[in-house]
Design a protein around this motif. Sequence first.
Motif, mmCIF file in Angstrom:
data_model
loop_
_atom_site.group_PDB
_atom_site.id
_atom_site.type_symbol
_atom_site.label_atom_id
_atom_site.label_comp_id
_atom_site.label_asym_id
_atom_site.label_seq_id
_atom_site.Cartn_x
_atom_site.Cartn_y
_atom_site.Cartn_z
ATOM 1 N N ALA A 168 41.344 41.221 38.705
ATOM 2 C CA ALA A 168 40.828 42.214 37.664
ATOM 3 C C ALA A 168 39.805 41.152 37.274
ATOM 4 O O ALA A 168 38.997 40.773 36.909
ATOM 5 C CB ALA A 168 41.420 42.473 36.877
ATOM 6 N N THR A 169 38.276 42.568 37.363
ATOM 7 C CA THR A 169 37.230 42.070 36.458
ATOM 8 C C THR A 169 37.135 41.988 34.831
ATOM 9 O O THR A 169 37.329 42.343 34.114
ATOM 10 C CB THR A 169 35.787 43.447 37.156
ATOM 11 N N VAL A 170 36.359 41.109 34.262
ATOM 12 C CA VAL A 170 36.616 40.503 32.664
ATOM 13 C C VAL A 170 34.860 40.168 32.730
ATOM 14 O O VAL A 170 34.779 39.298 33.266
ATOM 15 C CB VAL A 170 37.603 39.751 32.711
ATOM 16 N N ALA A 171 33.996 41.147 32.426
ATOM 17 C CA ALA A 171 32.509 40.284 32.050
ATOM 18 C C ALA A 171 32.030 40.201 33.586
ATOM 19 O O ALA A 171 31.108 39.466 33.213
ATOM 20 C CB ALA A 171 32.650 39.598 30.804
ATOM 21 N N GLY A 172 32.029 41.307 34.455
ATOM 22 C CA GLY A 172 30.964 40.906 35.576
ATOM 23 C C GLY A 172 32.243 39.826 36.798
ATOM 24 O O GLY A 172 31.464 39.480 37.486
ATOM 25 N N LEU A 176 42.401 36.387 36.535
ATOM 26 C CA LEU A 176 44.075 36.899 38.022
ATOM 27 C C LEU A 176 45.002 36.647 36.594
ATOM 28 O O LEU A 176 44.985 35.900 35.457
ATOM 29 C CB LEU A 176 44.656 35.613 38.123
ATOM 30 N N PHE A 177 46.224 37.486 36.920
ATOM 31 C CA PHE A 177 46.770 38.224 35.534
ATOM 32 C C PHE A 177 48.101 38.797 36.318
ATOM 33 O O PHE A 177 48.479 38.874 37.879
ATOM 34 C CB PHE A 177 45.881 39.345 34.873
ATOM 35 N N PRO A 208 50.344 46.342 30.357
ATOM 36 C CA PRO A 208 50.314 45.411 29.508
ATOM 37 C C PRO A 208 49.881 44.407 30.544
ATOM 38 O O PRO A 208 50.716 44.268 31.037
ATOM 39 C CB PRO A 208 51.119 45.399 28.263
ATOM 40 N N ALA A 209 49.183 43.514 30.457
ATOM 41 C CA ALA A 209 49.055 42.381 31.438
ATOM 42 C C ALA A 209 48.779 40.649 30.841
ATOM 43 O O ALA A 209 48.683 39.872 29.535
ATOM 44 C CB ALA A 209 48.021 42.006 32.512
ATOM 45 N N SER A 210 49.930 39.512 31.446
ATOM 46 C CA SER A 210 49.092 38.223 31.568
ATOM 47 C C SER A 210 48.593 37.415 31.616
ATOM 48 O O SER A 210 48.316 37.692 32.891
ATOM 49 C CB SER A 210 51.050 37.489 30.691
ATOM 50 N N LEU A 211 47.568 36.837 31.127
ATOM 51 C CA LEU A 211 46.117 36.349 31.716
ATOM 52 C C LEU A 211 46.667 34.672 32.089
ATOM 53 O O LEU A 211 47.717 33.899 31.832
ATOM 54 C CB LEU A 211 45.564 35.749 30.147
ATOM 55 N N ILE A 212 47.069 35.376 33.522
ATOM 56 C CA ILE A 212 46.906 33.483 34.717
ATOM 57 C C ILE A 212 45.951 32.822 34.371
ATOM 58 O O ILE A 212 45.572 31.170 34.039
ATOM 59 C CB ILE A 212 47.009 34.133 36.117
ATOM 60 N N THR A 213 45.039 33.191 34.678
ATOM 61 C CA THR A 213 43.292 32.432 34.162
ATOM 62 C C THR A 213 42.020 32.706 35.071
ATOM 63 O O THR A 213 42.638 34.125 35.173
ATOM 64 C CB THR A 213 42.677 31.293 35.497
#
Length: 371
Positions: A168-172, A176-177, A208-213
């Motif tokens: 998914a996109t975070v600030a452009g 990965l979640f 809800p999601a857990s951040l992988i990287t």
Amino acid sequence: MDFDFTDDQEHLRDAVRKWVDKGYSFERRRDIVKAGGFLREAYTELAQLGLAGLYIPEAHDGLGMGPVEGMVVMEELGRGIVLEPLVQTLIAGGVLSGYAPEAVKAAWLPRIASGEALVVLAHQERAARYQLDACAAQATQAGAGWTLSATKSIVPVGDQADAFIVPATVAGKLALFLVERSAAGVSTRGYGTQDGGRAAEVTLKEAPASLITLDGLSALEHAVDIGIAATCAEGVGVMDKTMAITAEYLNTRKQFGVFIGSFQALRHRIADMKMQLELARSMSYYAALKLNAPTEERRRALARAKYQLGVSMRFVGQQAVQLHGGIGVTDEYIVSHYFKRLTQMEMTFGDTLHHLGEVSQRMQDKAGVFA
């Protein structure tokens, strides 16, 4: 270069082959297809062989093995056209082991290794055309956690898996979640696939999601390359068995009072199939050996391998059907199921035309004939 397998690798091959021969008959596979294309019991049997923990470190209850062992296993599963998505488990084990924070590793890797949890990659979106950086999914930080909104397509056993690895996109930028299927805001719609397996459309609405990287593109590229290498090996196994079935048919089917395998024209076509199989096998070896190479070298090698496998799978599958005649496309006859599997695999993780473009784009100036 030494292409001999070690004793441990041969023992692993033998164990998987025995399970396929005794525990995954064509009749059992047909029953699984009728039941929806996935059987948790069969997947658990694979996990009991240790295969779910193949790429998971021993510290997290896995086997801590590498790409060559993965290749050996996937070849044997290919011979049985096994529906249960071990490719996805190899991806999950490799990605979480290599990129996830310790808390996520501790929570998920032992469960994946034991077969208790099935985690699959959910990265494909409509109109993305195999481009990994084309991602409309959005992630938002919510306190100490994250929420995701996304629609992902053709997710393997998406309505049966326990969790998803989702870009998914975070600030452009791509991140990965990990999202649990039981989480709020997650809905799935399952359906059967052409080869008898199962996939689903997965919709996330502020789930809800857990951040992988946060380095999501690098991790996603690595995930897809693990999938490509495993698919290449599986394709070799499928083609190997397809050839064996076809050769047996030519040696038992009679026309004009003689076995059709004695016709020179058909022998030439079998020889062409064998040549394509061996080209594919060599590129599968190449893919496995390059899977831990630096990123650019790895990406270039895996694109080359998938291109050759796509060409070979299409040729071998089509020739097998033609050499069988009308019976080759009937649901009752086994070779039609091998053909359908090869057809679907050719489009998995990027079709042949896509990877031809990847090879072209990644060609270096010194790649010419006279370099």
